[in-house]
Structures are given as C-alpha cells and as structure tokens.
Design a protein around this motif. Sequence first.
Motif, PDB file in Angstrom:
ATOM      1  N   TRP A 145     -51.288  -0.253 -32.898  1.00  0.00           N
ATOM      2  CA  TRP A 145     -52.105  -0.242 -31.693  1.00  0.00           C
ATOM      3  C   TRP A 145     -51.835  -1.525 -30.906  1.00  0.00           C
ATOM      4  CZ3 TRP A 145     -55.049  -4.605 -31.642  1.00  0.00           C
ATOM      5  CH2 TRP A 145     -55.371  -5.167 -32.888  1.00  0.00           C
ATOM      6  N   GLY A 199     -54.412   0.945 -26.163  1.00  0.00           N
ATOM      7  CA  GLY A 199     -53.721   2.172 -26.540  1.00  0.00           C
ATOM      8  C   GLY A 199     -53.015   2.051 -27.876  1.00  0.00           C
ATOM      9  N   ARG A 221     -65.837   7.360 -25.272  1.00  0.00           N
ATOM     10  CA  ARG A 221     -64.625   7.585 -26.062  1.00  0.00           C
ATOM     11  C   ARG A 221     -63.565   8.144 -25.121  1.00  0.00           C
ATOM     12  NH1 ARG A 221     -64.802  10.986 -31.527  1.00  0.00           N
ATOM     13  NH2 ARG A 221     -65.115   8.902 -32.427  1.00  0.00           N
ATOM     14  N   SER A 222     -62.384   7.542 -25.135  1.00  0.00           N
ATOM     15  CA  SER A 222     -61.340   7.904 -24.183  1.00  0.00           C
ATOM     16  C   SER A 222     -60.049   8.217 -24.918  1.00  0.00           C
ATOM     17  CB  SER A 222     -61.112   6.744 -23.205  1.00  0.00           C
ATOM     18  OG  SER A 222     -60.029   7.023 -22.339  1.00  0.00           O
ATOM     19  N   GLU A 223     -59.366   9.253 -24.464  1.00  0.00           N
ATOM     20  CA  GLU A 223     -58.057   9.584 -25.022  1.00  0.00           C
ATOM     21  C   GLU A 223     -57.190  10.196 -23.932  1.00  0.00           C
ATOM     22  OE1 GLU A 223     -58.866  13.998 -26.938  1.00  0.00           O
ATOM     23  OE2 GLU A 223     -59.303  12.228 -28.167  1.00  0.00           O
ATOM     24  N   THR A 224     -55.876  10.083 -24.093  1.00  0.00           N
ATOM     25  CA  THR A 224     -54.923  10.581 -23.115  1.00  0.00           C
ATOM     26  C   THR A 224     -53.909  11.479 -23.794  1.00  0.00           C
ATOM     27  OG1 THR A 224     -55.149   8.505 -21.890  1.00  0.00           O
ATOM     28  CG2 THR A 224     -53.302   9.925 -21.298  1.00  0.00           C
ATOM     29  N   THR A 225     -53.633  12.617 -23.190  1.00  0.00           N
ATOM     30  CA  THR A 225     -52.661  13.569 -23.725  1.00  0.00           C
ATOM     31  C   THR A 225     -51.568  13.810 -22.696  1.00  0.00           C
ATOM     32  OG1 THR A 225     -54.386  14.679 -25.013  1.00  0.00           O
ATOM     33  CG2 THR A 225     -52.333  15.885 -24.682  1.00  0.00           C
ATOM     34  N   GLU A 248     -59.365   3.478 -32.079  1.00  0.00           N
ATOM     35  CA  GLU A 248     -59.512   4.310 -33.275  1.00  0.00           C
ATOM     36  C   GLU A 248     -58.129   4.798 -33.699  1.00  0.00           C
ATOM     37  OE1 GLU A 248     -62.287   7.266 -31.985  1.00  0.00           O
ATOM     38  OE2 GLU A 248     -64.007   5.943 -32.238  1.00  0.00           O
ATOM     39  N   SER A 249     -57.509   4.045 -34.602  1.00  0.00           N
ATOM     40  CA  SER A 249     -56.129   4.347 -34.995  1.00  0.00           C
ATOM     41  C   SER A 249     -55.921   4.004 -36.460  1.00  0.00           C
ATOM     42  CB  SER A 249     -55.141   3.546 -34.138  1.00  0.00           C
ATOM     43  OG  SER A 249     -53.826   3.670 -34.621  1.00  0.00           O
ATOM     44  N   SER A 286     -54.581   4.539 -23.779  1.00  0.00           N
ATOM     45  CA  SER A 286     -55.729   5.406 -24.003  1.00  0.00           C
ATOM     46  C   SER A 286     -56.847   5.131 -23.005  1.00  0.00           C
ATOM     47  CB  SER A 286     -56.269   5.207 -25.426  1.00  0.00           C
ATOM     48  OG  SER A 286     -55.292   5.529 -26.390  1.00  0.00           O
TER      49      SER A 286
END
Length: 248
Positions: free
Chosen positions: A224, A240, A104-108, A219-220, A125
């Motif tokens: 997307w 993303g 699972r990947s996410e960017t902030t 996951e949105s 993402s």
Amino acid sequence: MDRRYTIQWHTNALNIDFVVNEEGVICLSRVLPPGTLAGEGQTKDIKTAKASFGNYLSMRLKYNRHEIRKDGQAEIFEARCSDEATDIQVTARLVIYGCIPVVRSETTVTNMSDSANVMLTGLSSFVIGGMINSSARGFDKYKLIYATNSWFREAQWQDYSPSELGIDSNGICELQEGHTGSQATFSLSAHGSYSTGSHLPMGILNAKDQADTWIWQIESNGSWRWEIGDYKDNLYLAAGGPTGAHHA
C-alpha cells in the motif's frame, strides 16, 4: 458559459459534494459533518501533477453517470467515468454506514475493449484535497501523525508538523506564475505481503487546537502507499494500493 455543476450526497453521517468541472471531470469538492456551514472545510478541485494522481489519464476521465442507493445500513454513492483513448471505465464507490462519520472508498477499473490490453501501473483508492481549515499560512497549525510498527516495537505513534517533513505553506501560489504547489510530498508505504511490517497502514492529520481531525486507514493485506503534499496553498491526501513505480 460555466459548465460546472455540483452533485450532492447528503447522509445522516456526512455531507459530501462533488463538482463536475469544465472538462467534464468529476472532483470530490467537500466532505463536512451535517450542520456545518457551507463555507467551512475543503472546497478545492483535486487535480495536480503529483506522483500518485492527477496524471494525463486522470484528466481525461470523463464523468458518465452516478448512482445513489441503500443496501441495509449502507448508503452507497457510485460514479462512473470513462476514457475514450484507452477504452477503460473507472468506477469510484463510496460507502457510509448509518450515522458513523466514516467513508469507505474503493476504485474499480474495467477494460471495455474486446481486443486491446491495458497496463495499469497505479490506482488510487481515495484522493482528497483542502484538508486544512486555516489560512494559507496555517500548515503548522496541524500535525501529521503515523505509527512505525515492528515485531518488537509495535504501534509507535509519532507526530510532526508538515514543515518538519518538508511541506511548507510558502506562498508559491501567490506568485501568479501558474504554480499549483511546491511538488513537496511525504509518503509511507509497505512492500510485499506484510502490510504492517514497517508502518501501520494509517495516518492522522490533526489540528493542534483540536478543531478538526482526519484519520485514514488502507484496508490491504499486501502493499500500500499513502502520500500527503501541498496543492493550492492547502494539503491533499492520496491513498491506495501498490504502484509500478514504488512496488514493481
């Protein structure tokens, strides 16, 4: 002097390597099941001029530090990068749960400035390259699978070869003219708040001989976009959320 170095994150589910290149940019280098030989799988740095990634800001982001930790069954890798010109900090967070070979990947993005505003027009993402194990002529040994989705025809899966979608292994990188790809891409996206209104936010890249398979899901609950294309005689994926260009 070669200033490149590798950061390894090896878990019970996957072995993931990162490379910090000569410019100080951290790149996802390799994602492999445990026990796979080091020469197999993707080994390309991810840096192109495609629409979804590889822009000037991405190339300016300098690796600062990383952290590896556990939280119950979750194993977490966080890398922090910064851009001096805009004074932003980007944190890429990857999570693996137990022995499940899924990331699972996410960017902030954080604005570290006390006064300046920063306009964000797009954020990936997850980006990965080198997705095929075959030779440079092996694109059509794979098929890209995705699903259209509507109220009356849900989850209609269909598959195409990359060349049927306009992405060919045409040997452009062999011309010794500095080309890194053909600029050909294929993308799917959703608009507005109906995330499954036209397509499922998923995709599959599958070897026809079943040797390897990539599956991704965004996951949105809103807009997307994912994009696949060629880079260095291989295939990449960028996934993303909404972008300024495609979703206003």
